[in-house]
Design a protein around this motif. Structure first.
Motif, PDB file in Angstrom:
ATOM      1  N   SER A 143       0.834  -1.210   0.000  1.00 15.61           N
ATOM      2  CA  SER A 143       0.000   0.000   0.000  1.00 15.61           C
ATOM      3  C   SER A 143       0.864   1.254   0.000  1.00 15.61           C
ATOM      4  CB  SER A 143      -0.925  -0.001   1.221  1.00 15.61           C
ATOM      5  OG  SER A 143      -1.835  -1.080   1.161  1.00 15.61           O
ATOM      6  N   ARG A 144       1.955   1.181   0.714  1.00 13.74           N
ATOM      7  CA  ARG A 144       2.903   2.312   0.727  1.00 13.74           C
ATOM      8  C   ARG A 144       3.486   2.526  -0.668  1.00 13.74           C
ATOM      9  NH1 ARG A 144       8.149   2.588   4.800  1.00 13.74           N
ATOM     10  NH2 ARG A 144       8.838   4.725   4.275  1.00 13.74           N
ATOM     11  N   LEU A 145       3.773   1.417  -1.360  1.00 17.80           N
ATOM     12  CA  LEU A 145       4.292   1.522  -2.716  1.00 17.80           C
ATOM     13  C   LEU A 145       3.241   2.113  -3.653  1.00 17.80           C
ATOM     14  CD1 LEU A 145       6.615   0.929  -4.700  1.00 17.80           C
ATOM     15  CD2 LEU A 145       5.629  -1.360  -5.030  1.00 17.80           C
ATOM     16  N   VAL A 146       1.982   1.769  -3.438  1.00 18.29           N
ATOM     17  CA  VAL A 146       0.909   2.342  -4.254  1.00 18.29           C
ATOM     18  C   VAL A 146       0.928   3.860  -4.178  1.00 18.29           C
ATOM     19  CG1 VAL A 146      -1.605   2.558  -4.495  1.00 18.29           C
ATOM     20  CG2 VAL A 146      -0.574   0.298  -4.110  1.00 18.29           C
ATOM     21  N   GLU A 147       1.186   4.396  -2.987  1.00 19.98           N
ATOM     22  CA  GLU A 147       1.231   5.847  -2.812  1.00 19.98           C
ATOM     23  C   GLU A 147       2.476   6.453  -3.449  1.00 19.98           C
ATOM     24  OE1 GLU A 147       0.975   6.642   1.330  1.00 19.98           O
ATOM     25  OE2 GLU A 147      -1.001   5.706   1.584  1.00 19.98           O
ATOM     26  N   LEU A 148       3.615   5.774  -3.287  1.00 18.24           N
ATOM     27  CA  LEU A 148       4.882   6.315  -3.784  1.00 18.24           C
ATOM     28  C   LEU A 148       5.043   6.130  -5.296  1.00 18.24           C
ATOM     29  CD1 LEU A 148       7.518   5.198  -1.121  1.00 18.24           C
ATOM     30  CD2 LEU A 148       6.904   7.542  -1.716  1.00 18.24           C
ATOM     31  N   ASP A 149       4.657   4.970  -5.782  1.00 19.68           N
ATOM     32  CA  ASP A 149       4.902   4.619  -7.183  1.00 19.68           C
ATOM     33  C   ASP A 149       3.793   3.692  -7.668  1.00 19.68           C
ATOM     34  OD1 ASP A 149       5.873   3.963  -9.662  1.00 19.68           O
ATOM     35  OD2 ASP A 149       7.847   3.299  -8.981  1.00 19.68           O
ATOM     36  N   PRO A 150       2.625   4.246  -7.981  1.00 17.94           N
ATOM     37  CA  PRO A 150       1.498   3.398  -8.385  1.00 17.94           C
ATOM     38  C   PRO A 150       1.784   2.552  -9.629  1.00 17.94           C
ATOM     39  CG  PRO A 150       1.034   5.722  -8.795  1.00 17.94           C
ATOM     40  CD  PRO A 150       2.269   5.671  -7.958  1.00 17.94           C
ATOM     41  N   THR A 151       2.631   3.044 -10.509  1.00 18.99           N
ATOM     42  CA  THR A 151       2.952   2.269 -11.712  1.00 18.99           C
ATOM     43  C   THR A 151       3.680   0.981 -11.347  1.00 18.99           C
ATOM     44  OG1 THR A 151       3.101   4.293 -13.022  1.00 18.99           O
ATOM     45  CG2 THR A 151       4.152   2.322 -13.925  1.00 18.99           C
ATOM     46  N   ALA A 152       4.673   1.107 -10.466  1.00 17.01           N
ATOM     47  CA  ALA A 152       5.402  -0.083 -10.028  1.00 17.01           C
ATOM     48  C   ALA A 152       4.486  -1.011  -9.237  1.00 17.01           C
ATOM     49  CB  ALA A 152       6.601   0.314  -9.175  1.00 17.01           C
ATOM     50  N   ALA A 153       3.647  -0.436  -8.383  1.00 17.33           N
ATOM     51  CA  ALA A 153       2.749  -1.256  -7.556  1.00 17.33           C
ATOM     52  C   ALA A 153       1.806  -2.077  -8.418  1.00 17.33           C
ATOM     53  CB  ALA A 153       1.963  -0.359  -6.608  1.00 17.33           C
ATOM     54  N   ALA A 154       1.357  -1.519  -9.525  1.00 17.69           N
ATOM     55  CA  ALA A 154       0.425  -2.227 -10.408  1.00 17.69           C
ATOM     56  C   ALA A 154       1.080  -3.431 -11.067  1.00 17.69           C
ATOM     57  CB  ALA A 154      -0.115  -1.278 -11.469  1.00 17.69           C
ATOM     58  N   ARG A 155       2.407  -3.438 -11.133  1.00 20.32           N
ATOM     59  CA  ARG A 155       3.129  -4.540 -11.772  1.00 20.32           C
ATOM     60  C   ARG A 155       3.518  -5.636 -10.788  1.00 20.32           C
ATOM     61  NH1 ARG A 155       7.464  -0.540 -14.814  1.00 20.32           N
ATOM     62  NH2 ARG A 155       6.054   0.291 -16.421  1.00 20.32           N
ATOM     63  N   ILE A 156       3.264  -5.408  -9.499  1.00 24.82           N
ATOM     64  CA  ILE A 156       3.721  -6.326  -8.458  1.00 24.82           C
ATOM     65  C   ILE A 156       2.523  -6.846  -7.672  1.00 24.82           C
ATOM     66  CG2 ILE A 156       5.131  -6.547  -6.372  1.00 24.82           C
ATOM     67  CD1 ILE A 156       6.884  -4.264  -7.461  1.00 24.82           C
ATOM     68  N   GLU A 157       2.449  -8.155  -7.507  1.00 29.05           N
ATOM     69  CA  GLU A 157       1.364  -8.736  -6.720  1.00 29.05           C
ATOM     70  C   GLU A 157       1.501  -8.302  -5.262  1.00 29.05           C
ATOM     71  OE1 GLU A 157       1.419 -12.932  -7.263  1.00 29.05           O
ATOM     72  OE2 GLU A 157       1.152 -12.830  -9.435  1.00 29.05           O
ATOM     73  N   PRO A 158       0.385  -7.964  -4.593  1.00 23.16           N
ATOM     74  CA  PRO A 158       0.439  -7.439  -3.212  1.00 23.16           C
ATOM     75  C   PRO A 158       1.126  -8.360  -2.215  1.00 23.16           C
ATOM     76  CG  PRO A 158      -1.716  -7.046  -4.169  1.00 23.16           C
ATOM     77  CD  PRO A 158      -0.980  -7.932  -5.144  1.00 23.16           C
ATOM     78  N   ASP A 159       1.149  -9.674  -2.469  1.00 19.61           N
ATOM     79  CA  ASP A 159       1.789 -10.598  -1.532  1.00 19.61           C
ATOM     80  C   ASP A 159       3.231 -10.929  -1.913  1.00 19.61           C
ATOM     81  OD1 ASP A 159       1.260 -12.089  -3.775  1.00 19.61           O
ATOM     82  OD2 ASP A 159       0.459 -13.822  -2.694  1.00 19.61           O
ATOM     83  N   ASN A 160       3.747 -10.260  -2.950  1.00 17.72           N
ATOM     84  CA  ASN A 160       5.132 -10.506  -3.364  1.00 17.72           C
ATOM     85  C   ASN A 160       6.045  -9.592  -2.558  1.00 17.72           C
ATOM     86  OD1 ASN A 160       7.656 -10.668  -4.693  1.00 17.72           O
ATOM     87  ND2 ASN A 160       6.633 -11.360  -6.553  1.00 17.72           N
ATOM     88  N   ARG A 161       6.469 -10.095  -1.411  1.00 18.56           N
ATOM     89  CA  ARG A 161       7.239  -9.274  -0.472  1.00 18.56           C
ATOM     90  C   ARG A 161       8.586  -8.834  -1.052  1.00 18.56           C
ATOM     91  NH1 ARG A 161       7.287  -8.012   4.822  1.00 18.56           N
ATOM     92  NH2 ARG A 161       9.311  -7.741   5.843  1.00 18.56           N
ATOM     93  N   ARG A 162       9.275  -9.750  -1.702  1.00 17.19           N
ATOM     94  CA  ARG A 162      10.615  -9.441  -2.204  1.00 17.19           C
ATOM     95  C   ARG A 162      10.586  -8.286  -3.211  1.00 17.19           C
ATOM     96  NH1 ARG A 162      13.561 -11.142  -6.599  1.00 17.19           N
ATOM     97  NH2 ARG A 162      11.907 -12.571  -7.230  1.00 17.19           N
ATOM     98  N   ARG A 163       9.688  -8.377  -4.187  1.00 14.44           N
ATOM     99  CA  ARG A 163       9.629  -7.338  -5.209  1.00 14.44           C
ATOM    100  C   ARG A 163       9.090  -6.022  -4.659  1.00 14.44           C
ATOM    101  NH1 ARG A 163       6.753  -8.784 -10.516  1.00 14.44           N
ATOM    102  NH2 ARG A 163       7.793  -6.847 -11.110  1.00 14.44           N
ATOM    103  N   THR A 164       8.141  -6.121  -3.726  1.00 12.96           N
ATOM    104  CA  THR A 164       7.596  -4.899  -3.115  1.00 12.96           C
ATOM    105  C   THR A 164       8.684  -4.144  -2.360  1.00 12.96           C
ATOM    106  OG1 THR A 164       5.368  -5.833  -2.912  1.00 12.96           O
ATOM    107  CG2 THR A 164       5.928  -4.010  -1.445  1.00 12.96           C
ATOM    108  N   ILE A 165       9.453  -4.882  -1.576  1.00 12.50           N
ATOM    109  CA  ILE A 165      10.523  -4.239  -0.805  1.00 12.50           C
ATOM    110  C   ILE A 165      11.585  -3.661  -1.732  1.00 12.50           C
ATOM    111  CG2 ILE A 165      12.481  -4.746   0.729  1.00 12.50           C
ATOM    112  CD1 ILE A 165      10.614  -6.484   2.380  1.00 12.50           C
ATOM    113  N   ARG A 166      11.903  -4.356  -2.795  1.00 15.86           N
ATOM    114  CA  ARG A 166      12.905  -3.839  -3.727  1.00 15.86           C
ATOM    115  C   ARG A 166      12.438  -2.531  -4.361  1.00 15.86           C
ATOM    116  NH1 ARG A 166      17.664  -2.214  -5.178  1.00 15.86           N
ATOM    117  NH2 ARG A 166      18.201  -2.546  -7.367  1.00 15.86           N
ATOM    118  N   ALA A 167      11.162  -2.474  -4.768  1.00 14.55           N
ATOM    119  CA  ALA A 167      10.637  -1.252  -5.390  1.00 14.55           C
ATOM    120  C   ALA A 167      10.630  -0.098  -4.396  1.00 14.55           C
ATOM    121  CB  ALA A 167       9.229  -1.505  -5.921  1.00 14.55           C
TER     122      ALA A 167
END
Length: 311
Positions: A143-167
């Motif tokens: 959700s934090r990524l959605v606020e910071l970078d919605p484009t990246a968030a849309a490409r990453i599944e919400p339960d994908n911790r590794r990719r979310t943290i990297r973004a």
């Protein structure tokens, strides 16, 4: 961001989904053309001790044909796309220095693009990452990524911790949205690395995935997992996510039966194959060879295409 192509040795990349038979076709190419060496483009075959589950070439195959970018890291290390890019450049230069030709083979799309298009790879920000890792709420991080970078968030599944943290790490550490490193992935400029692909019907790939897991278990996959669990250090975040390993580790820890673990692994790998198919489909530079059931059906035509591309 894609940088202007630099002077590099000519090479060909052979791509396809997992279980599409591309590794066997690559060996066929090397045996036929004789002066070809194979360069793996697989984010999990870089790990030592992860052989059966990653379908790594056998020792006999590696003795017969030179392979590169296998067994580069310990399974407790985090191996990054930036490190792969550096290692791949060195491998291609080494092959060319010996007067031989290189065929890159694998299905890790981002790793391939890092080499084919000389991508500008985002940096690492350990302090930012450590702070993010301390937060165990993956959905909240997304959700934090959605606020910071919605484009990246849309490409990453919400339960994908590794990719979310990297973004989040890149967005916070660099002050630049993670997705701004990605627009180059939407463009496909000329490259001195030609790409060819082998494509099987999705139902055939799905069947091959299930059959391969049963073959791997019969070949000692569980013993391999046991050896990894016996190490003094835990597997890295990336290694622990490897297809099949995560599920068999859960089985060995008593969380699930073997049949349940395999069912989950098969389903997850089929989803991964669909994502690979979508990734490669977007690249118009790939020349595709379609087989009905067996990748050997296209071996001759593919060999001719690779021979022409290598010159």
């Amino acid at each position: 961001m894609i940088r202007a192509s630099t002077s590099r040795p000519r090479a060909v990349a052979l791509v396809g989904t997992t279980a599409s038979g591309k590794s066997a076709l690559a060996l066929h190419l090397a045996r036929t053309l004789r002066d070809v060496e194979l360069v793996s483009v697989d984010s999990m075959q870089v790990y030592r001790g992860m052989d059966i589950g990653t379908a790594k070439p056998t020792q006999g195959e590696r003795t017969e044909v030179a392979h590169h970018l296998l067994d580069l890291a310990e399974p407790w290390e985090d191996y990054s796309v930036a490190r792969f890019q550096t290692d791949a450049r060195a491998a291609l230069a080494e092959v060319a220095h010996r007067g031989r030709r290189a065929v890159l083979v694998g299905g890790t799309g981002l790793y391939l693009r890092a080499v084919v298009d000389d991508l500008d790879i985002p940096g690492r920000y350990p302090e930012v990452r450590a702070e993010l890792e301390a937060d165990g709420d993956t959905p909240a991080l997304h959700s934090r990524l959605v606020e910071l970078d919605p484009t990246a968030a849309a490409r990453i599944e919400p339960d994908n911790r590794r990719r979310t943290i990297r973004a989040l790490e890149v967005s916070l550490g660099s002050g630049r949205p993670f997705s701004t490193y990605g627009p180059g992935l939407e463009t496909h400029p000329p490259s001195d690395i030609a790409q060819v692909g082998v494509r099987l019907p999705s139902a055939v790939v799905a069947q091959r995935i299930e059959e391969r897991y049963h073959q791997q278990v019969a070949a000692g996959f569980l013993a391999e997992v046991d050896a990894l669990l016996s190490l003094d250090r835990p597997l890295s975040r990336s290694a622990a996510q490897a297809l099949g390993y995560r599920e068999l580790i859960a089985h060995r820890r008593g969380d699930t039966s073997l049949d349940e673990a395999l069912d989950v692994a098969v389903a997850r790998t089929r989803r991964f194959a669909r994502r690979q198919r979508s990734w490669f489909r977007r690249d118009p530079r790939i020349s595709w060879f379609d087989a009905e059931r067996d990748p050997d059906e296209v071996a001759s035509a593919l060999t001719a295409r690779v021979t022409a591309a290598l010159g």
